[in-house]
Design a protein around this motif. Structure first.
Motif, mmCIF file in Angstrom:
data_model
loop_
_atom_site.group_PDB
_atom_site.id
_atom_site.type_symbol
_atom_site.label_atom_id
_atom_site.label_comp_id
_atom_site.label_asym_id
_atom_site.label_seq_id
_atom_site.Cartn_x
_atom_site.Cartn_y
_atom_site.Cartn_z
ATOM 1 N N VAL A 66 39.154 -19.312 -23.231
ATOM 2 C CA VAL A 66 40.077 -18.247 -23.622
ATOM 3 C C VAL A 66 41.388 -18.411 -22.860
ATOM 4 O O VAL A 66 41.386 -18.546 -21.640
ATOM 5 C CB VAL A 66 39.462 -16.858 -23.346
ATOM 6 C CG1 VAL A 66 40.451 -15.750 -23.673
ATOM 7 C CG2 VAL A 66 38.173 -16.691 -24.148
ATOM 8 N N VAL A 67 42.507 -18.374 -23.607
ATOM 9 C CA VAL A 67 43.824 -18.473 -22.976
ATOM 10 C C VAL A 67 44.600 -17.162 -23.050
ATOM 11 O O VAL A 67 45.536 -16.958 -22.276
ATOM 12 C CB VAL A 67 44.662 -19.640 -23.562
ATOM 13 C CG1 VAL A 67 44.008 -20.969 -23.228
ATOM 14 C CG2 VAL A 67 44.867 -19.500 -25.046
ATOM 15 N N ALA A 68 44.237 -16.263 -23.965
ATOM 16 C CA ALA A 68 44.914 -14.963 -24.068
ATOM 17 C C ALA A 68 44.014 -13.986 -24.816
ATOM 18 O O ALA A 68 43.227 -14.373 -25.675
ATOM 19 C CB ALA A 68 46.250 -15.101 -24.798
ATOM 20 N N GLY A 69 44.152 -12.713 -24.498
ATOM 21 C CA GLY A 69 43.403 -11.671 -25.199
ATOM 22 C C GLY A 69 41.982 -11.525 -24.684
ATOM 23 O O GLY A 69 41.604 -12.079 -23.660
ATOM 24 N N THR A 70 41.213 -10.755 -25.438
ATOM 25 C CA THR A 70 39.815 -10.501 -25.094
ATOM 26 C C THR A 70 38.976 -10.588 -26.357
ATOM 27 O O THR A 70 39.493 -10.590 -27.473
ATOM 28 C CB THR A 70 39.633 -9.100 -24.471
ATOM 29 O OG1 THR A 70 40.055 -8.124 -25.428
ATOM 30 C CG2 THR A 70 40.407 -8.957 -23.171
ATOM 31 N N ALA A 102 43.092 -15.577 -28.249
ATOM 32 C CA ALA A 102 43.539 -16.963 -28.423
ATOM 33 C C ALA A 102 42.658 -17.828 -27.539
ATOM 34 O O ALA A 102 42.425 -17.507 -26.365
ATOM 35 C CB ALA A 102 45.005 -17.110 -28.046
ATOM 36 N N TYR A 103 42.153 -18.914 -28.093
ATOM 37 C CA TYR A 103 41.234 -19.766 -27.358
ATOM 38 C C TYR A 103 41.397 -21.218 -27.775
ATOM 39 O O TYR A 103 41.894 -21.530 -28.859
ATOM 40 C CB TYR A 103 39.785 -19.317 -27.571
ATOM 41 C CG TYR A 103 39.350 -19.290 -29.017
ATOM 42 C CD1 TYR A 103 38.732 -20.393 -29.596
ATOM 43 C CD2 TYR A 103 39.552 -18.161 -29.810
ATOM 44 C CE1 TYR A 103 38.330 -20.372 -30.931
ATOM 45 C CE2 TYR A 103 39.156 -18.141 -31.135
ATOM 46 C CZ TYR A 103 38.549 -19.247 -31.682
ATOM 47 O OH TYR A 103 38.163 -19.234 -32.999
ATOM 48 N N VAL A 104 40.974 -22.090 -26.878
ATOM 49 C CA VAL A 104 40.970 -23.521 -27.139
ATOM 50 C C VAL A 104 39.520 -23.939 -27.318
ATOM 51 O O VAL A 104 38.643 -23.527 -26.550
ATOM 52 C CB VAL A 104 41.591 -24.302 -25.955
ATOM 53 C CG1 VAL A 104 41.478 -25.802 -26.171
ATOM 54 C CG2 VAL A 104 43.039 -23.884 -25.763
ATOM 55 N N THR A 105 39.261 -24.736 -28.350
ATOM 56 C CA THR A 105 37.945 -25.332 -28.524
ATOM 57 C C THR A 105 38.070 -26.830 -28.295
ATOM 58 O O THR A 105 39.096 -27.434 -28.629
ATOM 59 C CB THR A 105 37.362 -25.095 -29.931
ATOM 60 O OG1 THR A 105 38.247 -25.653 -30.906
ATOM 61 C CG2 THR A 105 37.127 -23.625 -30.194
#
Length: 162
Positions: A66-70, A102-105
């Motif tokens: 996770v890079v932003a938010g929840t 926002a997330y990175v996979t």
């Protein structure tokens, strides 16, 4: 012919990608570039309350950061900095919180399934093969294993809705 020696390099500044993307942009905002790599990665943004429905990915382990938010991933609370392993074969689902997520996979790269390959398998079982066109990602051509995809697990694009 000699091949250039690969060198580490900065690929993206995710904070900048998120800042520069239109507020309404959803799905894959960034993808790992270059052909011939062994890894796939995407920066994905979900809007408030949006979700990726429960599904199984039989072929790939996925690391989600996770890079932003929840949000919540398969019952696990997420916040910036959270890293979640989504093991292959396990049911997985994802829901963004009130301000989005926002997330990175990252996962091993694989070739997409082809319609032709599926049709050959079905033809051997007798009868006519099912039409897989509604399950083909218009962005990358991968056939989804999910019967109601929300995002493509290959390229990260939001699945079109009719």
């Amino acid at each position: 012919m000699t091949h250039p020696t690969p060198v580490p390099r900065l690929l993206a500044d995710f904070a900048a990608v998120l800042r520069e993307a239109p507020a309404e942009a959803r799905g894959a905002l960034w993808r790992l570039p270059d052909e011939g790599r062994q890894l796939d990665a995407n920066l994905v943004r979900l809007g408030p309350g949006e979700e990726v429905a429960a599904h199984r990915e039989e072929a790939l382990d996925v690391l989600l950061v996770v890079v932003a938010g929840t949000g919540v991933a398969s019952g696990t609370e997420l916040r910036p900095g959270s890293a979640v392993w989504l093991p292959r074969g396990a049911e997985r689902e994802l829901r963004a919180g009130a301000r989005g997520l926002a997330y990175v996979t990252a996962h091993r790269r694989r070739a997409g399934l082809t319609i032709a390959g599926r049709r050959q398998d079905a033809a051997g079982e007798g009868g006519e093969a099912a039409c897989l066109l509604p399950l083909v990602c218009p962005e990358c051509g991968r056939v989804s294993a999910d019967t109601r995809p929300v995002f493509c697990s290959q390229c990260g694009e939001r699945w079109p809705t009719d």
